[in-house]
Design a protein around this motif. Structure first.
Motif, PDB file in Angstrom:
ATOM      1  N   GLU A 106       0.806  -1.227   0.000  1.00 27.30           N
ATOM      2  CA  GLU A 106       0.000   0.000   0.000  1.00 27.30           C
ATOM      3  C   GLU A 106       0.836   1.273   0.000  1.00 27.30           C
ATOM      4  OE1 GLU A 106       0.871  -1.853   2.479  1.00 27.30           O
ATOM      5  OE2 GLU A 106       0.548  -0.981   4.460  1.00 27.30           O
ATOM      6  N   SER A 156       6.010   6.722   5.057  1.00 22.95           N
ATOM      7  CA  SER A 156       6.641   7.720   5.938  1.00 22.95           C
ATOM      8  C   SER A 156       7.683   7.109   6.866  1.00 22.95           C
ATOM      9  CB  SER A 156       5.572   8.440   6.770  1.00 22.95           C
ATOM     10  OG  SER A 156       4.851   7.525   7.570  1.00 22.95           O
ATOM     11  N   ASN A 157       7.583   5.817   7.144  1.00 19.29           N
ATOM     12  CA  ASN A 157       8.528   5.233   8.115  1.00 19.29           C
ATOM     13  C   ASN A 157       9.966   5.246   7.628  1.00 19.29           C
ATOM     14  OD1 ASN A 157       6.384   4.602   9.705  1.00 19.29           O
ATOM     15  ND2 ASN A 157       6.334   2.427   9.189  1.00 19.29           N
ATOM     16  N   GLY A 196       5.002  -5.799   8.172  1.00 19.31           N
ATOM     17  CA  GLY A 196       5.001  -7.214   7.800  1.00 19.31           C
ATOM     18  C   GLY A 196       5.426  -8.181   8.889  1.00 19.31           C
ATOM     19  N   GLY A 232       4.880  -1.967  11.473  1.00 18.44           N
ATOM     20  CA  GLY A 232       4.767  -0.897  10.485  1.00 18.44           C
ATOM     21  C   GLY A 232       4.003   0.333  10.932  1.00 18.44           C
TER      22      GLY A 232
HETATM   23  P1  AMP Z   1       2.078  -3.715   9.081  1.00 18.88           P
HETATM   24  O1  AMP Z   1       3.003  -3.729  10.253  1.00 18.88           O
HETATM   25  O2  AMP Z   1       2.749  -4.038   7.783  1.00 18.88           O
HETATM   26  O3  AMP Z   1       0.875  -4.544   9.343  1.00 18.88           O
HETATM   27  O4  AMP Z   1       1.580  -2.214   8.962  1.00 18.88           O
HETATM   28  C1  AMP Z   1       0.808  -1.628   9.989  1.00 18.88           C
HETATM   29  C2  AMP Z   1       0.247  -0.300   9.551  1.00 18.88           C
HETATM   30  O5  AMP Z   1       1.294   0.608   9.310  1.00 18.88           O
HETATM   31  C3  AMP Z   1      -0.533  -0.354   8.243  1.00 18.88           C
HETATM   32  O6  AMP Z   1      -1.635   0.540   8.372  1.00 18.88           O
HETATM   33  C4  AMP Z   1       0.456   0.145   7.222  1.00 18.88           C
HETATM   34  O7  AMP Z   1      -0.161   0.725   6.113  1.00 18.88           O
HETATM   35  C5  AMP Z   1       1.236   1.149   8.002  1.00 18.88           C
HETATM   36  N1  AMP Z   1       2.589   1.238   7.488  1.00 18.88           N
HETATM   37  C6  AMP Z   1       3.433   0.202   7.300  1.00 18.88           C
HETATM   38  N2  AMP Z   1       4.625   0.607   6.821  1.00 18.88           N
HETATM   39  C7  AMP Z   1       4.514   1.957   6.691  1.00 18.88           C
HETATM   40  C8  AMP Z   1       5.398   2.960   6.215  1.00 18.88           C
HETATM   41  N3  AMP Z   1       6.640   2.670   5.791  1.00 18.88           N
HETATM   42  N4  AMP Z   1       4.988   4.239   6.250  1.00 18.88           N
HETATM   43  C9  AMP Z   1       3.747   4.544   6.675  1.00 18.88           C
HETATM   44  N5  AMP Z   1       2.868   3.628   7.122  1.00 18.88           N
HETATM   45  C10 AMP Z   1       3.223   2.353   7.119  1.00 18.88           C
END
Ligand code: AMP
Ligand code: MG
Length: 401
Positions: free
Chosen positions: A183, A199-200, A247, A296
């Motif tokens: 995404e 943004s991370n 992830g 994330g």
């Molecule tokens: P995840 O840990 O992959 O399940 O992500 C948890 C949440 O953080 C989800 O809403 C992602 O869209 C958001 N997210 C994950 N990576 C990033 C990133 N690099 N920048 C901004 N939001 C993120």
């Protein structure tokens, strides 16, 4: 599930000590010193004159003499003169005290004419005045900086004064910051309504750079196990530290832990009893690479990066464990879950010198905009649920001191 303290200990148990390299003093700012810096000479290296004026023998002054024939002029850096009885030497700040002189009369207290300096009538002079004695700051061989110091601008002055054009510092590891998620779309790229700005990655690179770890680059990977396998294998080949975000939870696209295991990264732990950041994962690669896989959610990512990644890299660079910091709650906080709570906070210090914390609860761990303007976060202990005003709480500043 590990507690925060257990997770920190588990990481410490896996840390290498980074190698060292020599850098020129111009490149040393922000690096971690890996040698001690000792004084080249006594400081000051000679009895140093502290005022522009005249150097005299105090015995002459005490005997009533107020007019002194000017025997010579000695500037800073000039070879030392020898003063004759009843005379004076014009002297400048930073010069070595002339032989036989033991008193400086400032230029504001004299009149000069016809090769003679006349001291003001009602001036009284003490023996040894305006002389900074040799070795009174430190002696030759004294340790001025210890290994493990993160080099600040004043340390640069110390290194230069010790006569060292180069110093041994900790080698910075090559770091790959990797954002995972289908995404995610970087700033500047067109974005669809269902997509999320990445943004991370930029924030993690920034916090690493802020702590002096400047050999870091960013990659974005979509949630595809084959692609993750191929690209993470390459990153493991090329870097000593991987900082992933996303992830690592229980979703169907959370492939990171599985792929890392397939690549021979040994899991040290998965999950910590904390909020935000519970799904955090940490492992060690086949060549001892440190692999931090952060959840994330942007608040989780930043808190976990500051709480675990930064201290680990600082320790592996040779920085000793810092002293804990504390702040006093200016607003009551309640946190019910049986987890350590990391609560973003602003800080102010009151007139009594107490650091007060103004907690900034985030809406969710996705509410990263609330972090702007915060100074750090509080570590609310798991054993407690109610934190009244005035409770003293461990504090972590975003920038580790
Ligand atoms: P995840 O840990 O992959 O399940 O992500 C948890 C949440 O953080 C989800 O809403 C992602 O869209 C958001 N997210 C994950 N990576 C990033 C990133 N690099 N920048 C901004 N939001 C993120
Ligand atoms: Mg994801």
């Amino acid at each position: 599930m590990l507690t925060v303290a257990e997770a920190q200990d588990a990481i410490l148990g896996e840390l290498p000590t980074f190698g060292t390299e020599d850098v020129a003093i111009e490149d040393a700012l922000g690096r971690v010193l890996r040698q001690s810096v000792v004084a080249e000479r006594d400081q000051p290296p000679f009895d140093r004159v502290m005022m522009d004026g005249i150097a005299i023998r105090h015995a002459d002054f005490a005997a009533g003499r107020r007019e002194f024939a000017i025997q010579a002029t000695q500037h800073a850096g000039d070879a030392v003169e020898t003063l004759d009885a009843g005379q004076c030497i014009e002297i400048m700040t930073g010069a070595e005290l002339p032989m036989n002189a033991d008193c400086i009369v400032p230029v504001e207290r004299i009149e000069v004419g016809g090769g003679v300096a006349v001291v003001e009538a009602d001036y009284s002079a003490e023996a040894r005045q305006f002389i900074h004695p040799r070795g009174s700051d430190h002696a030759a061989g004294a340790e001025l900086l210890a290994g493990g110091t993160r080099i600040a601008p004043m340390d640069i002055a110390v290194i230069a004064s010790a006569g060292q054009p180069r110093v041994a510092v900790s080698e910075n590891p090559t770091i790959r910051v990797i954002s995972t998620g289908n995404e995610l779309v970087a700033a500047g790229e067109p974005i669809a309504p269902q997509q999320i700005r990445l943004s991370n990655g930029p924030a993690v690179v920034a916090i690493l750079r802020q702590h002096g770890f400047d050999d870091c680059t960013h990659d974005h990977l979509v949630d595809n196990p084959a692609l993750l396998r191929e690209r993470l294998a390459k990153h493991l080949d090329e870097a000593g530290v991987l900082v992933l975000s996303g992830g690592v939870s229980m979703g169907k696209a959370d492939f990171v832990p599985g792929v890392l295991s397939e690549l021979g990264v040994r899991v040290v732990f998965h999950k910590i009893s904390q909020r935000p950041g519970k799904p955090m994962w940490f492992g060690v690669g086949p060549q001892d690479q440190l692999v931090f896989a952060l959840p994330g959610n942007p608040v989780s990512t930043l808190v976990c990066c500051r709480q675990y990644v930064i201290p680990a890299l600082c320790r592996a660079s040779g920085i000793p464990a810092g002293k804990p910091e504390f702040a006093s709650l200016a607003q009551a906080v309640t946190f019910k879950p049986d987890l350590t709570c990391f609560m973003p906070t602003r800080l102010i210090s009151n007139a009594a010198g107490t650091v007060l914390a103004l907690p900034v609860p985030t809406n969710t761990s996705g509410d990263f905009a609330s972090l702007a303007g915060t100074d750090g976060y509080l570590e609310l202990p798991r054993e407690q649920n109610e934190f009244p005003v005035g409770t003293v709480i461990p504090l972590h500043r975003w920038r580790q001191p």
